[in-house]
Design a protein around this motif. Structure first.
Motif, mmCIF file in Angstrom:
data_model
loop_
_atom_site.group_PDB
_atom_site.id
_atom_site.type_symbol
_atom_site.label_atom_id
_atom_site.label_comp_id
_atom_site.label_asym_id
_atom_site.label_seq_id
_atom_site.Cartn_x
_atom_site.Cartn_y
_atom_site.Cartn_z
ATOM 1 N N TRP A 1 -85.502 -3.973 10.921
ATOM 2 C CA TRP A 1 -85.886 -2.934 10.071
ATOM 3 C C TRP A 1 -85.242 -1.841 9.746
ATOM 4 N N ARG B 1 -82.780 -3.039 7.129
ATOM 5 C CA ARG B 1 -83.505 -2.869 5.670
ATOM 6 C C ARG B 1 -83.681 -1.361 5.008
ATOM 7 N N LYS B 2 -84.200 -0.574 5.928
ATOM 8 C CA LYS B 2 -84.319 0.936 5.586
ATOM 9 C C LYS B 2 -83.345 1.540 5.072
ATOM 10 N N LYS C 1 -80.493 0.148 3.814
ATOM 11 C CA LYS C 1 -80.089 -0.408 2.502
ATOM 12 C C LYS C 1 -80.884 0.099 1.463
ATOM 13 N N SER C 2 -82.188 0.390 1.813
ATOM 14 C CA SER C 2 -83.138 1.143 0.931
ATOM 15 C C SER C 2 -82.797 2.221 0.217
ATOM 16 N N LEU C 3 -81.912 2.942 0.901
ATOM 17 C CA LEU C 3 -81.297 4.229 0.400
ATOM 18 C C LEU C 3 -80.439 4.350 -0.681
ATOM 19 N N GLY C 4 -80.159 3.004 -0.823
ATOM 20 C CA GLY C 4 -79.166 2.926 -2.253
ATOM 21 C C GLY C 4 -77.503 2.241 -1.821
ATOM 22 N N TYR D 1 -75.456 3.627 1.389
ATOM 23 C CA TYR D 1 -76.269 3.764 2.429
ATOM 24 C C TYR D 1 -75.415 4.061 3.796
#
Length: 104
Positions: free
Chosen positions: A70, A73-74, A76-79, A82
């Protein structure tokens, strides 16, 4: 703090007249005076780049830190930057004694 932007980055932020003045200034020679003297070698040695209000001259150490799926993934979702964002989050947390105490 000095902020540097390309002409393309500021094109939509300024008037057409200002943009044209900057285009002309780009090719003009640098003129030093008493309000803006040339930097000495000593001053240049002490200068450093800043990104997001933080010095970038600091040598960084690469480390491996296991993350649960989790958290990964969080992050990596920052761009695409990250890892740099995670580094700043960790630095801020380590500067806060209450956060360190909470996780000890």
């Amino acid at each position: 703090m000095l902020v540097s932007k390309t002409m393309e980055e500021i094109q939509n932020e300024i008037t057409k007249e200002d943009y044209e003045l900057l285009e002309k200034a780009k090719n003009m020679p640098i003129t030093f005076d008493e309000d803006c003297p040339e930097l000495t070698d000593e001053q240049l040695k002490r200068a450093y780049r800043v990104k997001d209000g933080r010095p970038t001259y600091v040598q960084k150490e690469n480390v491996m830190v296991p993350l649960n799926p989790w958290a990964f993934r969080k992050a990596k979702s920052l761009g695409k930057e990250y890892a740099e964002i995670l580094s700043r989050i960790l630095e801020d947390a380590l500067r806060n004694p209450k956060i360190i105490e909470e996780y000890m």
